[in-house]
Design a protein around this motif. Sequence first.
Motif, PDB file in Angstrom:
ATOM      1  N   PHE A  18    -102.155 -81.385  -4.871  1.00  0.00           N
ATOM      2  CA  PHE A  18    -103.594 -81.130  -4.655  1.00  0.00           C
ATOM      3  C   PHE A  18    -104.014 -80.574  -3.458  1.00  0.00           C
ATOM      4  CE2 PHE A  18    -102.390 -85.595  -3.330  1.00  0.00           C
ATOM      5  CZ  PHE A  18    -103.021 -85.324  -1.962  1.00  0.00           C
ATOM      6  N   VAL A  19    -102.921 -80.145  -2.520  1.00  0.00           N
ATOM      7  CA  VAL A  19    -103.250 -79.454  -1.342  1.00  0.00           C
ATOM      8  C   VAL A  19    -102.937 -77.998  -1.482  1.00  0.00           C
ATOM      9  CG1 VAL A  19    -103.288 -81.307   0.265  1.00  0.00           C
ATOM     10  CG2 VAL A  19    -101.119 -80.099  -0.163  1.00  0.00           C
ATOM     11  N   ILE A  20    -102.297 -77.689  -2.705  1.00  0.00           N
ATOM     12  CA  ILE A  20    -101.798 -76.335  -3.300  1.00  0.00           C
ATOM     13  C   ILE A  20    -102.844 -75.640  -3.827  1.00  0.00           C
ATOM     14  CG2 ILE A  20     -99.688 -75.121  -4.021  1.00  0.00           C
ATOM     15  CD1 ILE A  20     -98.161 -77.371  -3.288  1.00  0.00           C
ATOM     16  N   THR A  21    -103.699 -74.626  -3.467  1.00  0.00           N
ATOM     17  CA  THR A  21    -104.284 -74.223  -4.115  1.00  0.00           C
ATOM     18  C   THR A  21    -103.724 -73.504  -5.252  1.00  0.00           C
ATOM     19  OG1 THR A  21    -104.288 -72.173  -2.773  1.00  0.00           O
ATOM     20  CG2 THR A  21    -105.896 -73.620  -2.200  1.00  0.00           C
ATOM     21  N   GLY A  22    -102.528 -73.016  -5.450  1.00  0.00           N
ATOM     22  CA  GLY A  22    -102.106 -72.409  -6.507  1.00  0.00           C
ATOM     23  C   GLY A  22    -101.636 -73.090  -7.647  1.00  0.00           C
ATOM     24  N   ALA A  23    -101.646 -74.667  -7.500  1.00  0.00           N
ATOM     25  CA  ALA A  23    -101.480 -75.453  -8.463  1.00  0.00           C
ATOM     26  C   ALA A  23    -102.779 -75.944  -9.093  1.00  0.00           C
ATOM     27  CB  ALA A  23    -100.664 -76.801  -7.650  1.00  0.00           C
ATOM     28  N   TYR A  24    -103.814 -75.375  -8.826  1.00  0.00           N
ATOM     29  CA  TYR A  24    -105.172 -75.941  -9.553  1.00  0.00           C
ATOM     30  C   TYR A  24    -105.218 -75.723 -10.675  1.00  0.00           C
ATOM     31  CZ  TYR A  24    -106.790 -77.071  -4.546  1.00  0.00           C
ATOM     32  OH  TYR A  24    -107.331 -77.610  -3.487  1.00  0.00           O
ATOM     33  N   PRO A  25    -104.609 -74.406 -11.208  1.00  0.00           N
ATOM     34  CA  PRO A  25    -104.829 -74.223 -12.913  1.00  0.00           C
ATOM     35  C   PRO A  25    -103.986 -75.118 -13.519  1.00  0.00           C
ATOM     36  CG  PRO A  25    -104.419 -72.263 -11.643  1.00  0.00           C
ATOM     37  CD  PRO A  25    -104.321 -73.265 -10.626  1.00  0.00           C
ATOM     38  N   TRP A  26    -102.874 -75.510 -13.075  1.00  0.00           N
ATOM     39  CA  TRP A  26    -101.934 -76.572 -13.678  1.00  0.00           C
ATOM     40  C   TRP A  26    -102.581 -78.138 -13.636  1.00  0.00           C
ATOM     41  CZ3 TRP A  26    -100.169 -72.078 -11.570  1.00  0.00           C
ATOM     42  CH2 TRP A  26     -99.480 -71.291 -12.235  1.00  0.00           C
ATOM     43  N   ILE A  27    -103.001 -78.281 -12.581  1.00  0.00           N
ATOM     44  CA  ILE A  27    -103.820 -79.630 -12.399  1.00  0.00           C
ATOM     45  C   ILE A  27    -104.933 -79.679 -13.252  1.00  0.00           C
ATOM     46  CG2 ILE A  27    -105.019 -81.181 -10.696  1.00  0.00           C
ATOM     47  CD1 ILE A  27    -103.256 -79.990  -8.570  1.00  0.00           C
ATOM     48  N   GLY A  28    -105.820 -78.709 -13.374  1.00  0.00           N
ATOM     49  CA  GLY A  28    -106.893 -78.752 -14.102  1.00  0.00           C
ATOM     50  C   GLY A  28    -106.344 -78.917 -15.740  1.00  0.00           C
ATOM     51  N   GLY A  29    -105.547 -78.147 -15.937  1.00  0.00           N
ATOM     52  CA  GLY A  29    -104.815 -78.158 -17.506  1.00  0.00           C
ATOM     53  C   GLY A  29    -104.407 -79.650 -17.694  1.00  0.00           C
ATOM     54  N   ILE A  30    -103.583 -80.226 -16.798  1.00  0.00           N
ATOM     55  CA  ILE A  30    -103.115 -81.561 -17.095  1.00  0.00           C
ATOM     56  C   ILE A  30    -104.512 -82.409 -17.446  1.00  0.00           C
ATOM     57  CG2 ILE A  30    -102.113 -83.518 -16.030  1.00  0.00           C
ATOM     58  CD1 ILE A  30    -100.390 -81.614 -14.564  1.00  0.00           C
ATOM     59  N   TRP A  31    -105.385 -82.401 -16.371  1.00  0.00           N
ATOM     60  CA  TRP A  31    -106.699 -83.174 -16.706  1.00  0.00           C
ATOM     61  C   TRP A  31    -107.545 -82.819 -17.868  1.00  0.00           C
ATOM     62  CZ3 TRP A  31    -106.766 -87.767 -14.622  1.00  0.00           C
ATOM     63  CH2 TRP A  31    -106.454 -88.060 -13.434  1.00  0.00           C
ATOM     64  N   VAL A  32    -107.485 -81.719 -18.426  1.00  0.00           N
ATOM     65  CA  VAL A  32    -108.055 -81.213 -19.501  1.00  0.00           C
ATOM     66  C   VAL A  32    -107.173 -81.901 -20.746  1.00  0.00           C
ATOM     67  CG1 VAL A  32    -108.486 -79.284 -21.314  1.00  0.00           C
ATOM     68  CG2 VAL A  32    -109.281 -79.065 -18.598  1.00  0.00           C
ATOM     69  N   THR A  33    -106.016 -81.734 -20.789  1.00  0.00           N
ATOM     70  CA  THR A  33    -105.143 -82.550 -21.853  1.00  0.00           C
ATOM     71  C   THR A  33    -105.454 -83.839 -21.784  1.00  0.00           C
ATOM     72  OG1 THR A  33    -103.530 -80.593 -21.348  1.00  0.00           O
ATOM     73  CG2 THR A  33    -102.930 -82.699 -22.561  1.00  0.00           C
ATOM     74  N   ILE A  34    -105.353 -84.630 -20.703  1.00  0.00           N
ATOM     75  CA  ILE A  34    -105.765 -85.927 -20.674  1.00  0.00           C
ATOM     76  C   ILE A  34    -107.045 -86.597 -21.156  1.00  0.00           C
ATOM     77  CG2 ILE A  34    -105.767 -88.000 -19.243  1.00  0.00           C
ATOM     78  CD1 ILE A  34    -103.832 -87.021 -17.116  1.00  0.00           C
TER      79      ILE A  34
END
Length: 478
Positions: free
Chosen positions: A431-447
């Motif tokens: 969550f402190v890596i800005t480049g990971a925001y799309p993947w984090i968003g994709g995980i939460w959208v899937t959930i």
Amino acid sequence: MRLRVLGLLLGLLGLVSALSAQGKELLVVVDDESDVSKYSQFWADLAGRGFHVTHLTPKSTGLSLFQHGEAFYSHLLLLPTKSKGYGPNLTPNLIVDFVNAGSNVLLALSASNGIPSAVSSMLLELDISLPPDRNSLVVDHFNYDTASASEAHHVLLLPSQAPKKGTKNFFSVDSLVAFPHAVGQVLGNASPLLASVIKAPTTAYTYNPKEDASEGLEDVFATGEQLTLVSAFQARNSARFAVLGSAEALEDAWFDASVALPTKDSSKSKTANKLFAQKLTEWTFKESGVLKVNSITHYLAESTKSGNSNSTAVTATPDDVNPEIYRIKNKVHYAASLSEWSGTHWIPFTPPSNDELQLEFSMLSPFHRLNLSPSPDGNNATLFETDFVLPDQHGIFNFFLEYRRPFYTSIEEKRTVTVRHFAHDEWPRSFVITGAYPWIGGIWVTIAGWAAFVALWLYSKPAKPTRELKSGSGGAKR
């Protein structure tokens, strides 16, 4: 008897401490006792600088370079001999062992005495070639002394050699240096340990006076700048071996002689042999060009921050000096304190112009090669330091400091450390890596989509089915 009395007087003069960084015991080997008086000014200069000078002949019973397996003398001066060698106590193997033990040698040659075959063989071990004729000397018809060699032209008058770029000149003199009956040397190109102090001019060549000059010169050994009159060899253990092609240059007669070149506008001037002899012996006997490493330090150069620090027990902390283990991508500070011997005390070392002291951080090959920045470190040292980030590669690495320059003692310092990878709790959170925001968003959208689907499936009531009831005998439909 005269030799013993002179040695006693020189010993009394040498009660002061020697200026050499290595030692003060000097052995001088002369062919005959009567030759000692020819160099009285030279001996007085050495004794005044603190050396304990011992004069022996090759036939002396007490002549020995070693005692109890250790070098008994710090320095050795070999003057020309008329025999084929210096005897069983000074064989080439023993002299090489003397150098391997860390002691220094100054070898003075003379074409008037001839070159011993044992000396030629020994110098070949150092990649120095001498003329095959024992009595060959260097002559020059354009750079000779008109007063003492108006016909033979075998007394060369040469200035000190200009230093190469990036090197320091330890042998500079303001006037001409006289080299009577000089023996020319040819240095090999393969050895980085050899250096030329004074080369012959382009008009010089080797010549055997016993040959008939009327028949012309054939198969000349070497000419011009191929010839070296004074050469310097420094072994890998920093022991020094200097070869002076003219032993007569050290005699009293040439220390303050009046000489003149064969040019129209040339006037008589005093030779600089005394000053040159002093500078040559200062370098050979380690009174100049001596470097010392006072300390080597390296440590972690970053503050302790959550999520970006070494959190395991097996690692370096900012308070550790010279730790044995680091982590990849650590910022590290490296510092080396160096001093140079001035002849009387240690002073801060300053590299020659256009030269740098470099650090290599290497495994099999360097990952970093960095110039070190100098800064004062007290009154007698210079601190060379730098900061850098360790590579993203774990393994066994070396802080390698190497400094090898002509006429300086070598520096080779290596410190081995381990560089480990990140521990499992040292990786940055996603969550402190800005480049990971799309993947984090994709995980939460899937959930969220899955939760919505489950909720819709659980709370959706299916429609009741309609069905018809039949009577037993033609009954009506309900």
